[in-house]
Design a protein around this motif. Structure first.
Motif, PDB file in Angstrom:
ATOM      1  N   TYR A  62       0.781  -1.273  -0.003  1.00 32.36           N
ATOM      2  CA  TYR A  62       0.004  -0.110  -0.094  1.00 32.36           C
ATOM      3  C   TYR A  62       0.854   1.269  -0.079  1.00 32.36           C
ATOM      4  O   TYR A  62       0.632   2.240  -0.674  1.00 32.36           O
ATOM      5  CB  TYR A  62      -0.991   0.007   1.052  1.00 32.36           C
ATOM      6  CG  TYR A  62      -1.886   1.370   1.280  1.00 32.36           C
ATOM      7  CD1 TYR A  62      -3.237   1.086   0.591  1.00 32.36           C
ATOM      8  CD2 TYR A  62      -1.516   2.315   2.177  1.00 32.36           C
ATOM      9  CE1 TYR A  62      -3.851   2.323   0.580  1.00 32.36           C
ATOM     10  CE2 TYR A  62      -2.300   3.412   1.972  1.00 32.36           C
ATOM     11  CZ  TYR A  62      -3.456   3.325   1.257  1.00 32.36           C
ATOM     12  OH  TYR A  62      -4.331   4.522   1.420  1.00 32.36           O
ATOM     13  N   TYR A  63       1.886   1.505   0.856  1.00 27.05           N
ATOM     14  CA  TYR A  63       2.760   2.501   1.028  1.00 27.05           C
ATOM     15  C   TYR A  63       3.968   2.503   0.049  1.00 27.05           C
ATOM     16  O   TYR A  63       4.798   3.266   0.157  1.00 27.05           O
ATOM     17  CB  TYR A  63       3.277   2.589   2.507  1.00 27.05           C
ATOM     18  CG  TYR A  63       2.082   3.094   3.500  1.00 27.05           C
ATOM     19  CD1 TYR A  63       1.827   4.509   3.199  1.00 27.05           C
ATOM     20  CD2 TYR A  63       1.341   2.421   4.124  1.00 27.05           C
ATOM     21  CE1 TYR A  63       0.854   5.068   4.109  1.00 27.05           C
ATOM     22  CE2 TYR A  63       0.355   2.666   4.998  1.00 27.05           C
ATOM     23  CZ  TYR A  63       0.105   4.009   4.600  1.00 27.05           C
ATOM     24  OH  TYR A  63      -1.005   4.374   5.748  1.00 27.05           O
ATOM     25  N   LEU A  64       3.956   1.618  -0.904  1.00 30.52           N
ATOM     26  CA  LEU A  64       5.285   1.604  -1.846  1.00 30.52           C
ATOM     27  C   LEU A  64       5.342   2.874  -2.862  1.00 30.52           C
ATOM     28  O   LEU A  64       4.482   3.100  -3.572  1.00 30.52           O
ATOM     29  CB  LEU A  64       5.329   0.245  -2.562  1.00 30.52           C
ATOM     30  CG  LEU A  64       6.479   0.031  -3.890  1.00 30.52           C
ATOM     31  CD1 LEU A  64       7.620  -0.136  -2.976  1.00 30.52           C
ATOM     32  CD2 LEU A  64       5.956  -1.140  -4.686  1.00 30.52           C
ATOM     33  N   PRO A  65       6.466   3.555  -2.566  1.00 31.02           N
ATOM     34  CA  PRO A  65       6.498   4.847  -3.357  1.00 31.02           C
ATOM     35  C   PRO A  65       6.618   4.517  -4.903  1.00 31.02           C
ATOM     36  O   PRO A  65       7.487   3.569  -5.296  1.00 31.02           O
ATOM     37  CB  PRO A  65       7.817   5.732  -2.967  1.00 31.02           C
ATOM     38  CG  PRO A  65       8.017   4.819  -1.543  1.00 31.02           C
ATOM     39  CD  PRO A  65       7.600   3.580  -1.589  1.00 31.02           C
ATOM     40  N   ARG A  66       5.580   5.327  -5.580  1.00 28.66           N
ATOM     41  CA  ARG A  66       6.174   4.965  -7.181  1.00 28.66           C
ATOM     42  C   ARG A  66       7.256   5.576  -7.547  1.00 28.66           C
ATOM     43  O   ARG A  66       8.021   5.098  -8.633  1.00 28.66           O
ATOM     44  CB  ARG A  66       4.770   5.715  -7.939  1.00 28.66           C
ATOM     45  CG  ARG A  66       3.521   4.896  -7.699  1.00 28.66           C
ATOM     46  CD  ARG A  66       2.582   5.312  -8.592  1.00 28.66           C
ATOM     47  NE  ARG A  66       1.179   4.570  -8.445  1.00 28.66           N
ATOM     48  CZ  ARG A  66       0.788   3.279  -9.041  1.00 28.66           C
ATOM     49  NH1 ARG A  66       2.067   2.572  -9.834  1.00 28.66           N
ATOM     50  NH2 ARG A  66      -0.136   2.769  -8.677  1.00 28.66           N
ATOM     51  N   PRO A  67       7.993   6.455  -7.234  1.00 31.52           N
ATOM     52  CA  PRO A  67       9.241   7.096  -7.314  1.00 31.52           C
ATOM     53  C   PRO A  67      10.258   5.940  -7.265  1.00 31.52           C
ATOM     54  O   PRO A  67      11.339   5.982  -8.064  1.00 31.52           O
ATOM     55  CB  PRO A  67       9.670   8.310  -6.685  1.00 31.52           C
ATOM     56  CG  PRO A  67       8.049   8.847  -6.148  1.00 31.52           C
ATOM     57  CD  PRO A  67       7.303   7.651  -6.014  1.00 31.52           C
ATOM     58  N   THR A  68      10.064   5.073  -6.272  1.00 30.31           N
ATOM     59  CA  THR A  68      11.021   4.149  -5.938  1.00 30.31           C
ATOM     60  C   THR A  68      10.875   2.889  -7.383  1.00 30.31           C
ATOM     61  O   THR A  68      11.948   2.538  -7.941  1.00 30.31           O
ATOM     62  CB  THR A  68      10.999   3.277  -4.716  1.00 30.31           C
ATOM     63  OG1 THR A  68      10.939   4.134  -3.584  1.00 30.31           O
ATOM     64  CG2 THR A  68      11.903   2.269  -4.642  1.00 30.31           C
ATOM     65  N   LEU A  69       9.650   2.662  -7.686  1.00 30.81           N
ATOM     66  CA  LEU A  69       9.655   1.903  -8.984  1.00 30.81           C
ATOM     67  C   LEU A  69      10.259   2.492 -10.212  1.00 30.81           C
ATOM     68  O   LEU A  69      10.942   1.929 -11.027  1.00 30.81           O
ATOM     69  CB  LEU A  69       7.965   1.832  -9.291  1.00 30.81           C
ATOM     70  CG  LEU A  69       7.385   0.964  -8.157  1.00 30.81           C
ATOM     71  CD1 LEU A  69       5.854   0.947  -8.435  1.00 30.81           C
ATOM     72  CD2 LEU A  69       7.828  -0.467  -7.695  1.00 30.81           C
ATOM     73  N   ALA A  70      10.225   4.020 -10.144  1.00 32.05           N
ATOM     74  CA  ALA A  70      10.546   4.706 -11.340  1.00 32.05           C
ATOM     75  C   ALA A  70      12.211   4.531 -11.258  1.00 32.05           C
ATOM     76  O   ALA A  70      12.991   4.503 -12.266  1.00 32.05           O
ATOM     77  CB  ALA A  70      10.462   6.044 -11.261  1.00 32.05           C
ATOM     78  N   ALA A  71      12.908   4.712 -10.078  1.00 31.49           N
ATOM     79  CA  ALA A  71      14.414   4.158  -9.982  1.00 31.49           C
ATOM     80  C   ALA A  71      14.767   2.842 -10.288  1.00 31.49           C
ATOM     81  O   ALA A  71      15.783   2.847 -10.959  1.00 31.49           O
ATOM     82  CB  ALA A  71      14.474   4.493  -8.504  1.00 31.49           C
TER      83      ALA A  71
END
Length: 832
Positions: A539-548
């Motif tokens: 739920y709290y997984l940041p989408r900017p982390t996925l972008a990295a």
């Protein structure tokens, strides 16, 4: 050609008198009786003979002097000729056997020990010992049909389920840890991405994106031949699916619920089209179509995917996702997205940008650290840096409530309910026909993308054999198609998004340390577990982390492009360079799908142009030789570019070679090109220029490379021979491969009659030199009418030879040879 019930290999072992006698009796010479008419010697000693068997010499030593490829021709040997020193009454041009060119006559010591007294068997002992080959199942050779079927079923099962091959030899201590960590790492960032593919691109609930990664991947892992391949929904494919179904799901101003219901059915139907297309192509063994992908197209495709993913990654990394959706840029080409990023850079979200670039920097640093010190410090390979970053940023976003500070997180995702049912019913059949064409195009592009992954992602062999992957089948495009078909079949009943091979996630899987399909199984199982029980954890997984994480994939896609482009410049590969620029340019300006489609179209045109162009060659004699002929247009191993002008053309004779099978595709211009050679003697002259040679020459066609021929090709050959006969010219065939289907086709099409001058058998010769000698004797003779050739004799059934049959056959052979000698004496008396 196999005759009289034994194969040509038996000649090589005929060393005993009994074996030689048996061969003599079974290969009795059949000579045609002809009258002493002009041109009699032209056909009496012809080399090729339809319907007559080849007589083997009595001396077994002569058999061992035959060339290696002599068994592919049907011909009479030296013992069947009336005089071995002359042919057709003319002296032989080359009394000795064919010799190597002086360039290839090396001294015994030139190559050291290998060329001296050292035997090949002793040299073979220096070759490293190969791995033991698995012994075949003895039931394959059983007399019991049931046992044979069971043995074949076992091999078929291993063929389509490679897991049965590599799992029993799996090196647990060497690669188990890296496979598990790689599978968990890929699952940690692919699951959130699948949610975006489903909702944003295909207009279906997020759970259908997760299902596309879960169960289909599990099926594919059991059937895949590429160890590190990860399948599932792809951004490019998802975009095309969304574009294909948009006109149908929004027709008639529907409510959001109706849009969602229609989208679910249409997506499942497109997945069904993928299943049908891949299974048909796999079982019909059409995987060779991946050869349509040229080197320039592969490089352009990978670079284009890297550019598109880079643009799609920078937008969420800078926190501009919602603004891109509001302005409609999210569906625009990559060039528009780049302009959007540049113009809206001041509006970027600081926290999102910091998380993205810091995470990306850590990932790059760990990658550099592994590449430099992994051999010395093996534990670096087992550090799951990507997984650790995802877990750490998720915990920080939960503890510090970054979502309340404007950071975009994954959010709530509903757990799917599995309802196994077919989307194709009587009510949805019309919907299936609506998207059939689009589904086929999308599936074909998915196949080509998967082929790109399979060709570029196969793991390199490790430097340390202890960490080598287990025995795995060679990657096969046909088996990959079957595996994709069954994977999408399961996805069809779950209404999931189509699954194809993804280059980015497969590359990341390889970087993470995966060696076998076990990483794919771990990925699928972890996706299933999270989908049905642990969805709140992301739920709290940041989408900017996925972008990295996606940034690492983009780097992997683009890092080889500069080196390849420089290589194309250095070797002047302008065609490949133009293909790279075209695919990248169209991708930036329009879309990735159009760029790849145009590239594939150009590749298909190039292949068709190459396949339909007859590669007919004009031959000329090498100076100082009697029977050595080379292509007069191109240099060869013993004729340089400067020596081409010194080749000797035979006066009044056009020597041509057809070095390929003749089919309907490459015979349409055969007659036209033959006329062009007759006028100019080369294919380099433009047809608008005046003729440089006298036309209406006799023609000798070398057919050594024509291993196949169809009805269209034989019709063209008949037309060519008929045209030359009408002009009073000869057409002779040399070195025709003795394929029985070709011989029968020539007979039935009437080509044998057209080549039967003055009532004699067809003009087929074993060599160009023999055809030239025959033509020298008959060059002043007008080709007469033809007679019907006897039917090609069918091979007789093999029967045991008793002593009486052996004596009788040998006696008949001696009688026929004596009659030939008597006829020779009569002909010489008549000539005197």
């Amino acid at each position: 050609m196999k005759e009289k019930g034994y194969s040509s290999e038996e000649h090589d072992i005929a060393t005993s008198p009994e074996d030689r006698a048996r061969l003599l009796s079974s290969d009795a010479v059949s000579l045609r009786s002809t009258s002493s008419t002009p041109g009699y010697s032209f056909f009496r000693n012809r080399i090729f003979s339809f319907g007559s068997n080849s007589a083997e010499p009595a001396d077994a030593n002569f058999i061992r002097t035959l060339p290696a490829d002599a068994t592919q021709y049907t011909g009479l040997d030296e013992t069947s000729a009336s005089d071995t020193s002359t042919i057709l009454g003319a002296p032989r041009r080359n009394r000795s056997g064919a010799q190597l060119h002086s360039r290839h006559q090396h001294s015994p010591g030139q190559y050291g020990a290998l060329a001296s007294s050292t035997s090949l068997s002793s040299c073979a002992s220096q070759v490293p010992v190969q791995l033991e080959v698995e012994s075949p199942d003895p039931r394959l050779f059983s007399d019991n049909r049931t046992d044979r079927y069971k043995a074949k079923a076992k091999y078929y099962l291993k063929y389509y389920f490679p897991i049965l091959t590599w799992l029993p030899t799996y090196p647990v201590k060497a690669v188990l840890a890296t496979d598990i960590l790689a599978g968990l790492t890929i699952a940690s960032f692919n699951m959130p991405l699948s949610l975006s593919y489903a909702r944003t691109l295909c207009y279906v609930p997020e759970r259908y994106g997760l299902l596309g990664f879960a169960f289909p991947q599990l099926v594919y892992a059991f059937m895949s031949t590429v160890p590190v391949m990860i399948t599932g929904p792809e951004p490019g494919t998802s975009v095309m699916v969304g574009q294909a179904i948009t006109p149908y799901i929004f027709a008639g101003n529907p409510t959001p619920e109706e849009v969602e219901e229609r989208a679910i059915i249409y997506v499942a139907l497109i997945t069904l089209v993928h299943t049908i297309v891949y299974m048909i192509m796999g079982f019909l063994r059409l995987g060779f179509l991946d050869a349509l992908l040229s080197a320039g197209l592969l490089r352009g495709f990978l670079a284009a995917v890297g550019i598109v993913l880079t643009m799609d990654t920078l937008i969420p990394a800078l926190g501009l996702s919602q603004l891109a959706i509001d302005t409609g840029v999210s569906t625009q080409p990559a060039a528009m997205k780049l302009a959007f990023i540049i113009t809206h850079l001041p509006q970027a979200h600081g926290l999102s940008a910091a998380i993205s670039f810091i995470s990306f920097g850590i990932i790059i640093f760990m990658r550099w650290l592994r590449s430099r010190y992994a051999k010395k410090y093996r534990f670096l390979v087992y550090i799951p840096d990507i997984l650790m970053i995802i877990v750490f940023t998720t915990i920080m976003a939960w503890k510090l409530r970054w979502d309340q500070q404007g950071l975009v997180i994954v959010g709530q995702v509903d757990r799917p309910n599995i309802e196994m049912m077919s989307p194709l019913t009587k009510t949805t059949f019309s919907m299936f026909m609506d998207i059939l064409t689009s589904g086929v195009i999308i599936s074909l592009l998915g196949f080509f993308q998967t082929a790109v992954v399979a060709k570029n992602i196969f793991p390199d062999p490790p430097t340390d054999p202890r960490y080598a992957p287990p025995k795995n089948p060679t990657p096969s495009a046909n088996r990959e198609l079957v595996a994709l078909g069954f994977a999408n079949l399961l996805g069809t009943f779950m209404f999931s998004l189509p699954s194809i091979g993804g280059y980015g996630r497969s590359k990341a899987n390889k970087i993470a340390g995966a060696r076998t399909q076990l990483s794919s199984i771990v990925f699928a199982l972890s996706t299933i577990v999270v989908t049905f029980g642990l969805l709140p954890l992301i739920y709290y997984l940041p989408r900017p982390t996925l972008a990295a994480v996606l940034g690492l994939i983009c780097l992997a896609l683009l890092e080889d492009a500069p080196g390849d482009i420089i290589y194309y410049f250095r070797i002047h590969a302008w065609a490949d360079l133009a293909m790279v620029c075209l695919v990248i340019g169209v991708t930036l300006g329009v879309s990735l799908q159009l760029g790849v489609t145009i590239g594939i179209g150009i590749s298909v045109i190039q292949i068709l142009r190459h396949a339909t162009k007859p590669r007919i060659q004009v031959l000329a004699r090498v100076p100082g030789t009697a029977n050595t002929f080379r292509n007069a247009d191109r240099p060869s191993h013993d004729v340089s570019e400067t020596d081409l002008g010194n080749l000797e053309h035979v006066p009044g004779v056009l020597l041509v070679r057809i070095p390929e099978p003749l089919m309907f595709a490459n015979t349409s211009e055969l007659e036209q090109r033959l006329r062009r050679l007759e006028r100019y003697g080369t294919m380099k002259m433009h047809p608008s220029l005046p003729a440089t040679r006298r036309g209406e020459q006799n023609v000798i066609v070398d057919l050594a490379g024509m291993s196949a021929c169809d009805t269209t090709a034989v019709k063209v050959l008949c037309s060519i021979v008929s045209t030359y006969r009408a002009k009073g010219k000869y057409v002779l065939f040399a070195r025709l491969v003795s394929e029985r289907s070709i011989l029968k086709l020539f007979k039935r099409a009437g080509l044998n009659r057209l080549l039967s001058y003055n009532g004699h058998p067809p003009a087929y010769f074993q060599s160009i030199d023999e055809a030239l000698e025959a033509l020298d004797e008959c060059v002043f003779e007008t080709p007469g009418s033809w007679v019907e050739e006897d039917d090609i004799s069918e091979p007789e059934e093999e029967k045991a030879l008793d002593e009486d049959d052996l004596v009788e056959s040998v006696g008949e052979l001696e009688t026929e040879v004596e009659s030939v000698e008597d006829e020779k004496v009569i002909i010489k008396k008549e000539m005197v």
